[in-house]
Design a protein around this motif. Sequence first.
Motif, mmCIF file in Angstrom:
data_model
loop_
_atom_site.group_PDB
_atom_site.id
_atom_site.type_symbol
_atom_site.label_atom_id
_atom_site.label_comp_id
_atom_site.label_asym_id
_atom_site.label_seq_id
_atom_site.Cartn_x
_atom_site.Cartn_y
_atom_site.Cartn_z
ATOM 1 N N HIS A 234 0.822 -1.212 0.000
ATOM 2 C CA HIS A 234 0.000 0.000 0.000
ATOM 3 C C HIS A 234 0.858 1.266 0.000
ATOM 4 O O HIS A 234 0.465 2.297 -0.561
ATOM 5 N N MET A 235 2.058 1.201 0.590
ATOM 6 C CA MET A 235 2.955 2.356 0.559
ATOM 7 C C MET A 235 3.562 2.536 -0.827
ATOM 8 O O MET A 235 3.722 3.668 -1.303
ATOM 9 N N LEU A 236 3.892 1.426 -1.480
ATOM 10 C CA LEU A 236 4.405 1.516 -2.848
ATOM 11 C C LEU A 236 3.344 2.095 -3.786
ATOM 12 O O LEU A 236 3.647 2.910 -4.663
ATOM 13 N N SER A 237 2.103 1.671 -3.581
ATOM 14 C CA SER A 237 1.016 2.207 -4.397
ATOM 15 C C SER A 237 0.823 3.698 -4.149
ATOM 16 O O SER A 237 0.582 4.478 -5.078
ATOM 17 N N ASN A 238 0.965 4.100 -2.900
ATOM 18 C CA ASN A 238 0.831 5.517 -2.559
ATOM 19 C C ASN A 238 1.928 6.347 -3.213
ATOM 20 O O ASN A 238 1.694 7.493 -3.639
ATOM 21 N N ILE A 239 3.128 5.788 -3.320
ATOM 22 C CA ILE A 239 4.236 6.487 -3.982
ATOM 23 C C ILE A 239 3.924 6.696 -5.460
ATOM 24 O O ILE A 239 4.144 7.778 -6.021
#
Length: 367
Positions: A234-239
């Motif tokens: 989810h953090m990679l997607s947010n990036i």
Amino acid sequence: MPFLGQDWRSPGWSWIKTEDGWKRCEPWTEGLEGETHRCGASHGTILNSEDEEIFNNEEHEYASKKRKKDHFRNDKNTQCFYREKWIYVHKESTRERHGYCTLGEAFNRLDFFSAVQDARRFTYVARLLQLIAKSQLTSLSGVAQKNYFNVLDKIVQKVLDDHQNPRLIKDLLQDLSSTLCILIRGVGKSVLVGNINIWVCRLETILNWQQQLQNLQMTEQVDSGLTLSDLPVHMLSNILYRFSDGWDIVTLGQVTPTLSALSEDRRLWKKLCQYHFGEKQFCRHLILSEKGHIEWKLMYFALQKHYPTKEQYGDTLHFCRHCSILFWKDCRLALLLEDSGHPCTATDPDSCFTPVSPQHFIDLFKF
């Protein structure tokens, strides 16, 4: 008779006190000042040793000016930067100011040299150079053109050193080389300032830069700490959702299989299309898959060929509508010292400031 001297709103000259009285500081480089001191010392030795005055004041001043002029001519790396944080944009002659400000003068006086070293302003300066290369290169004066290539040299060397933003600079050099090829062919029309051999040499330098960027290899950094692959999905997607350029998403998707899958998210590309383009543009270039779904990724790159995308910069030049001043605004000083970035006389300075895009910067000097 009206006063036609320097604008009374400008900062004025800098003066230093000497044994012979007050003298004006000349905007020379440190190396040139050192050379002047050395030459002055040698003249002093001659005068003391022979006990006679070889040069009178006028001859000495003439020799000093000639030496400075030769220094600037012989040193091709000399950069004629004023490094000013703000300039007054005057578009017509007034009683206080005779003449008007040109694009070349603004490029010479504003501090673009330091802006290249600032990560927030790097993309802004590179984009401005690209627009100048496309349409405004011939409108620059000889000194401005020289400074243009000096700034470009700093940009290329910075990219070669830190390996950041190579694609942006490749596009800039490609546009510049195409423009120079066209202008060099039209040398008989007197479209270039200076000797044609200088421009051929500059074109060869650009081709050399392009070759260096083409051979640029990213060195893999060995770090035992946290890496991009260790972050949750989810953090990679947010990036990825933070990017405003589709090519950056594609490039990041090539790093790991997880990022590759996330970079193909239809919602990601839909949001990117909605950010840059309008619904009417969607209807004109609608691309559907075999199942009838909208191919947002293909639509983004198709729309990008026909319409300009929104530009985002970490920091830009600002224009004060009250003072007609173009300036770099330092956000940190503005918060700490309540500094507006220029001597503004408005009651509420912040309400008069307008961010200046690279295209707006060029349009300011179209009379």
